[in-house]
Design a protein around this motif. Structure first.
Motif, PDB file in Angstrom:
ATOM      1  N   TYR A 175       0.832  -1.199   0.000  1.00 27.85           N
ATOM      2  CA  TYR A 175       0.000   0.000   0.000  1.00 27.85           C
ATOM      3  C   TYR A 175       0.865   1.247   0.000  1.00 27.85           C
ATOM      4  O   TYR A 175       2.047   1.196   0.346  1.00 27.85           O
TER       5      TYR A 175
ATOM      6  N   VAL B 182      -9.578  -2.324   7.835  1.00 30.03           N
ATOM      7  CA  VAL B 182      -8.814  -1.095   7.612  1.00 30.03           C
ATOM      8  C   VAL B 182      -8.383  -0.460   8.945  1.00 30.03           C
ATOM      9  O   VAL B 182      -7.335   0.182   9.026  1.00 30.03           O
TER      10      VAL B 182
ATOM     11  N   MET C 113     -13.272   5.358   3.699  1.00 36.18           N
ATOM     12  CA  MET C 113     -13.214   3.918   3.917  1.00 36.18           C
ATOM     13  C   MET C 113     -13.869   3.578   5.250  1.00 36.18           C
ATOM     14  O   MET C 113     -13.739   4.322   6.224  1.00 36.18           O
TER      15      MET C 113
ATOM     16  N   ASP D 200     -13.848   1.632   8.493  1.00 34.74           N
ATOM     17  CA  ASP D 200     -12.788   1.043   9.304  1.00 34.74           C
ATOM     18  C   ASP D 200     -13.007  -0.429   9.620  1.00 34.74           C
ATOM     19  O   ASP D 200     -12.053  -1.175   9.838  1.00 34.74           O
TER      20      ASP D 200
ATOM     21  N   THR E 190     -12.572  -4.782   5.287  1.00 31.22           N
ATOM     22  CA  THR E 190     -11.260  -4.949   4.667  1.00 31.22           C
ATOM     23  C   THR E 190     -11.134  -3.962   3.515  1.00 31.22           C
ATOM     24  O   THR E 190     -12.120  -3.321   3.118  1.00 31.22           O
ATOM     25  N   VAL E 191      -9.942  -3.881   2.946  1.00 29.30           N
ATOM     26  CA  VAL E 191      -9.733  -3.004   1.787  1.00 29.30           C
ATOM     27  C   VAL E 191     -10.667  -3.433   0.657  1.00 29.30           C
ATOM     28  O   VAL E 191     -11.357  -2.615   0.050  1.00 29.30           O
TER      29      VAL E 191
ATOM     30  N   ASN F 166     -14.241  -2.584   1.061  1.00 28.40           N
ATOM     31  CA  ASN F 166     -14.471  -1.152   0.856  1.00 28.40           C
ATOM     32  C   ASN F 166     -14.589  -0.806  -0.627  1.00 28.40           C
ATOM     33  O   ASN F 166     -14.640   0.363  -0.989  1.00 28.40           O
TER      34      ASN F 166
END
Length: 167
Positions: free
Chosen positions: A17, A45, A72, A74, A77-78, A81
């Motif tokens: 990232y 996240v 995003m 929290d 997960t990425v 999102n």
């Protein structure tokens, strides 16, 4: 632009990232290029937020993440999102998930707060030293005045004694 690498977060399949600050944090301890690292795909996240907040010396709720202009969640997960995560070939080629971050109103990085605290302490020490010098100078002036008054009184007494002895 210079980046700083954060320690890996979680285990298993990870995304590389780039956490990029939205605003310029000159002299704040935040590298202009942001932060890079590895983040396990199965973690929320919030874990990434906690790592960044810890590095910056701020509360976790003092930082916000966004991707493509969307905040995003929290607790997700990425991928949850809605962020397209790189596949194995893209990860091997060095693809990164780009996340922007900003600090909440009134939140300052710990480096800024620490620098301000040190400056305040230095100013307080300088003030205390100046006051101590001024007090010492006043005390010396008082002692000098007392010594002069005593010498004058002794001289006056001696002159009176001599005048009485002559009579």
């Amino acid at each position: 632009m210079a980046t700083e690498e954060l320690p890996p977060i979680g285990e298993g399949i990870s995304n590389d990232y780039l956490l990029k600050p939205i605003q310029d944090f000159t002299d704040s301890g935040i590298p202009r290029g942001g932060f890079v690292g590895k983040f396990a795909r199965n973690l929320p996240v919030m874990r990434l937020k906690e790592a960044l907040a810890s590095r910056l010396g701020i509360p976790t709720d003092g930082v916000w993440f966004a991707v493509d202009g969307r905040d995003m969640d929290d607790d997700k997960t990425v991928g949850e999102n809605g962020v397209l995560e790189p596949g194995p070939a893209a990860r091997n080629a060095g693809a990164k998930v780009m996340i922007t971050f900003m600090l909440a109103d009134g939140i300052e990085p710990g480096a800024v707060v620490e620098r301000r605290r040190q400056q305040h302490e230095a100013e307080e020490r300088a003030f205390a030293e100046r006051m101590a010098r001024e007090m010492a100078a006043r005390e010396a002036a008082r002692e000098q005045a007392a010594a002069e008054a005593k010498a004058e009184a002794e001289a006056k007494a001696k002159a009176q004694a001599e005048a009485l002895a002559e009579v």
